[in-house]
Design a protein around this motif. Structure first.
Motif, mmCIF file in Angstrom:
data_model
loop_
_atom_site.group_PDB
_atom_site.id
_atom_site.type_symbol
_atom_site.label_atom_id
_atom_site.label_comp_id
_atom_site.label_asym_id
_atom_site.label_seq_id
_atom_site.Cartn_x
_atom_site.Cartn_y
_atom_site.Cartn_z
ATOM 1 N N GLY A 99 38.998 -17.977 -7.475
ATOM 2 C CA GLY A 99 39.817 -19.016 -7.129
ATOM 3 C C GLY A 99 40.810 -19.106 -8.159
ATOM 4 N N VAL A 100 41.859 -19.854 -8.141
ATOM 5 C CA VAL A 100 42.805 -20.074 -9.104
ATOM 6 C C VAL A 100 43.489 -21.395 -9.212
ATOM 7 C CG1 VAL A 100 45.411 -19.469 -9.505
ATOM 8 C CG2 VAL A 100 43.888 -17.777 -8.544
ATOM 9 N N VAL A 101 43.541 -21.910 -10.481
ATOM 10 C CA VAL A 101 44.146 -23.148 -10.819
ATOM 11 C C VAL A 101 45.360 -22.926 -11.818
ATOM 12 C CG1 VAL A 101 43.536 -25.448 -11.980
ATOM 13 C CG2 VAL A 101 41.581 -24.260 -10.705
ATOM 14 N N THR A 102 46.316 -23.558 -11.497
ATOM 15 C CA THR A 102 47.553 -23.487 -12.457
ATOM 16 C C THR A 102 47.957 -25.057 -12.970
ATOM 17 O OG1 THR A 102 49.305 -23.689 -10.951
ATOM 18 C CG2 THR A 102 48.551 -21.476 -10.895
ATOM 19 N N ALA A 103 48.455 -25.154 -14.158
ATOM 20 C CA ALA A 103 48.765 -26.155 -14.688
ATOM 21 C C ALA A 103 50.293 -26.449 -14.324
ATOM 22 C CB ALA A 103 48.683 -26.012 -16.480
ATOM 23 N N GLY A 148 44.388 -23.654 0.944
ATOM 24 C CA GLY A 148 43.164 -23.072 1.375
ATOM 25 C C GLY A 148 42.280 -24.126 1.968
ATOM 26 N N THR A 149 41.231 -23.544 2.454
ATOM 27 C CA THR A 149 40.191 -24.442 3.018
ATOM 28 C C THR A 149 38.702 -24.414 2.245
ATOM 29 O OG1 THR A 149 39.605 -23.101 4.911
ATOM 30 C CG2 THR A 149 41.412 -24.822 5.230
ATOM 31 N N ARG A 150 38.483 -23.366 1.714
ATOM 32 C CA ARG A 150 37.090 -23.061 1.219
ATOM 33 C C ARG A 150 36.915 -23.412 -0.207
ATOM 34 N NH1 ARG A 150 35.816 -18.059 -1.367
ATOM 35 N NH2 ARG A 150 37.700 -17.161 -0.620
ATOM 36 N N THR A 151 35.816 -24.376 -0.300
ATOM 37 C CA THR A 151 35.373 -24.839 -1.603
ATOM 38 C C THR A 151 34.752 -23.719 -2.501
ATOM 39 O OG1 THR A 151 35.331 -27.143 -0.896
ATOM 40 C CG2 THR A 151 34.245 -26.553 -2.947
ATOM 41 N N VAL A 152 35.125 -23.411 -3.716
ATOM 42 C CA VAL A 152 34.655 -22.521 -4.566
ATOM 43 C C VAL A 152 33.875 -23.102 -5.783
ATOM 44 C CG1 VAL A 152 34.976 -20.500 -6.013
ATOM 45 C CG2 VAL A 152 36.328 -20.910 -4.038
ATOM 46 N N ARG A 153 32.594 -22.815 -6.039
ATOM 47 C CA ARG A 153 31.955 -23.292 -7.267
ATOM 48 C C ARG A 153 31.516 -22.080 -8.092
ATOM 49 N NH1 ARG A 153 27.398 -27.630 -6.711
ATOM 50 N NH2 ARG A 153 28.661 -29.500 -5.747
ATOM 51 N N ALA A 154 32.253 -21.758 -9.278
ATOM 52 C CA ALA A 154 32.159 -20.860 -10.157
ATOM 53 C C ALA A 154 32.523 -21.051 -11.481
ATOM 54 C CB ALA A 154 33.254 -19.697 -9.456
ATOM 55 N N ARG A 155 32.446 -20.034 -12.461
ATOM 56 C CA ARG A 155 32.767 -20.372 -13.897
ATOM 57 C C ARG A 155 34.466 -20.035 -13.916
ATOM 58 N NH1 ARG A 155 28.781 -22.457 -16.435
ATOM 59 N NH2 ARG A 155 26.710 -21.481 -15.727
ATOM 60 N N ALA A 156 34.770 -21.044 -14.965
ATOM 61 C CA ALA A 156 36.201 -20.990 -15.088
ATOM 62 C C ALA A 156 36.649 -20.181 -16.290
ATOM 63 C CB ALA A 156 36.719 -22.512 -15.589
#
Length: 555
Positions: A500-504, A455-463
């Protein structure tokens, strides 16, 4: 408890970082270690790949795979024999000669096109019908022995559909592997090439579109329901839409490939949240322009071929992402639901201290005597504790000494092409134990909080981080960044909630990457320290262009 990490057999084994979770249940181990070698062996033989299969073994509950050679698979060597000798063996060995002929025919005839047509022309529906037949059995109406027989039928069905799943993957990943094999030498980066497949998988976004249609009906009614029951009560039309959605999605294991995960129907709260937050994003709005830009950089003599391999790869994407939920997560979900009922009865009768201990049973223990004899509840408690520790253990990425691989120039051209295609696919799915796949635009598998950006959109949020996907989803609020080890294709059932999603784990072809692209959700894939270095509830900045996640001061 200290675990030994011995190779499970001859050769070099790589930990699969994007599919089966650590501490896998015995039944998952049975299904996957039976089905994957069978399905890949069939595919490799049909395609003419100079490999026997992808072998699967479990070490301390963690899955490891090995590309099993066709010649002398159990006598691997760390030293490559002289090239003249290898060329001679390849050209004289009867099976290698057959594979060479088959490989040439496959690249010429491209059989995946017929398989893709069959899937959409009835192949998928046949599996759906078989799934529904098992799903519609009234478990509560079965006596104990009939329930046990139903459990075994579900396991048999699941093993067969998983074998078909891996066979189908040859026909959906084959064109994608061929595409990467041909375009990378033209100066196209892997992540860039894969991004051109966006919008080619309507199956990935189909659940979101269905949920959005329900949301539209709810909003048109003017009602503000607080839970799924209230939502269903708004009108018979909405109730019927939810029924139809859950009939085809409710028994799907959405959080992980294991029966100690949960099916969507067991989480009405997530169904409700997914409906009221459903948004449809057009992730492919500029894909035509991006394709044109990349095509312009391809040498002119190869542009027609670029068009052809890209077209076939895009056609294969929908099969790939339709395949998993239909042939893998739904059948495995049926096994779970049958085992849940079995566990409930064993606990009610006093055989088990807890119904969840049913997930510690092995396939060979599902016999009529289960209701009266071993294994004891104490034995299953001990197994559960071992699995709990396995889940928290940091397993080695590889086991066993590296195996020598024949240099491509000793193989006939088409055999060498297939070896490259297989290696590219496994690397970019995150199944090579390496993590060095070219992600471009991101960390490309580096340690820490860098990975492959989508993607191209930066996200600031709670993890929202937890030991299990289910626990993370328990506290996920709309717009939060979901941080998990990895995802299955069925995450698209609930991922509309996340910002948003983050994977290890995983690579640029992993399911998490595909889902993020298709649903338009910013993601960083393969940030290895994500589960350790990102505190639950922390404010984070997810920058998919840089491929980084940053933990911010909490203001």
């Amino acid at each position: 408890m200290t675990f030994r990490w011995d190779p499970p057999g001859p050769g070099h084994w790589a930990r699969d970082r994007s599919h089966m979770p650590p501490g896998s249940t015995p039944l998952l181990q049975h299904v996957s270690s039976t089905s994957m070698p069978r399905g890949t062996r069939r595919t490799f033989a049909e395609f003419g790949t100079p490999l026997d299969s992808v072998d699967v073994r479990y070490v301390n509950g963690q899955v490891y795979t090995r590309l099993r050679p066709l010649i002398a698979p159990d006598r691997p060597s760390a030293r490559t024999p002289p090239a003249p000798l290898l060329k001679l063996v390849v050209r004289l060995h009867p099976e290698m000669r057959r594979r060479a002929r088959r490989a040439s025919a496959t690249l010429r005839d491209q059989p995946w096109n017929a398989v893709i047509r069959d899937w959409h022309g009835g192949g998928k529906q046949r599996i759906v019908d078989a799934n529904l037949a098992l799903q519609e059995v009234d478990l509560g109406a079965l006596d104990d022995q009939a329930l046990l027989a139903h459990v075994l039928r579900c396991i048999e069905h699941c093993t067969a559909t998983w074998e078909h799943h891996f066979w189908l993957h040859g026909h959906d990943l084959g064109p994608i592997g061929q595409y990467l094999h041909e375009v990378l030498p033209w100066g196209v980066r892997a992540a860039e090439a894969l991004s051109l497949l966006e919008g080619a998988s309507p199956s990935t976004s189909a659940p979101t579109r269905e949920l959005r249609a329900i949301r539209d009906r709810v909003e048109a009614s003017g009602s503000t329901p607080n839970d799924l029951a209230q939502l269903r009560a708004i009108s018979p039309e909405i109730d019927a839409m939810v029924d139809d959605y859950l009939r085809h999605r409710g028994a799907v294991l959405f959080s992980r490939y294991d029966i100690d995960g949960v099916t969507l129907g067991e989480r009405p709260d997530l169904v409700f949240a997914s409906i009221v937050n459903a948004e449809v994003h057009d992730s492919s709005a500029d894909v035509a322009e991006r394709i044109a830009a990349v095509r312009a950089r391809v040498p002119e003599a190869h542009r027609a071929r670029f068009d052809e391999v890209l077209g076939q790869a895009r056609a294969a994407m929908d099969l790939r992402d339709d395949n998993g939920p239909t042939t893998a997560e739904w059948p495995l979900g049926l096994v779970r639901l049958a085992m849940v009922e079995l566990g409930r009865r064993l606990a009610a009768s006093g055989r088990l201290a807890s119904a969840d201990l049913v997930f510690e049973l092995r396939h060979d223990e599902l016999v009529p005597a289960l209701f009266t004899s071993a294994p004891t509840s104490d034995e299953l408690v001990q197994r559960a504790e071992v699995r709990r520790r396995q889940k928290a253990t940091d397993a080695p990425l590889t086991l066993g000494p590296p195996e020598s691989a024949p240099p491509p120039d000793v193989l006939p051209r088409d055999l060498a092409t297939f070896v490259s295609m297989v290696q590219l696919v496994m690397s970019h799915m995150g199944m090579d134990g390496d993590g060095s796949a070219d992600g471009s635009g991101g960390g490309g598998g580096r340690d820490g909080l860098a990975g492959i950006g989508i993607g191209t959109r930066t996200v600031r949020a709670r993890a929202r981080v937890a030991d299990s996907p289910e626990a993370a989803l328990d506290v996920l609020e709309p717009g939060d960044v979901l941080v998990v080890a990895g995802t299955t294709p069925a995450y698209n059932l609930v991922l509309s909630i996340a910002g948003g999603v983050v994977t290890a784990d995983g690579g640029p072809m992993s399911h998490a990457a595909v889902i993020a692209r298709e649903l338009g959700i910013p993601a960083v894939i393969g940030a290895r320290a994500a589960l350790v270095d990102i505190p639950d509830g922390a404010l984070v900045e997810l920058d998919p262009v840089a491929g980084t996640v940053t933990v911010l001061p909490d203001t």
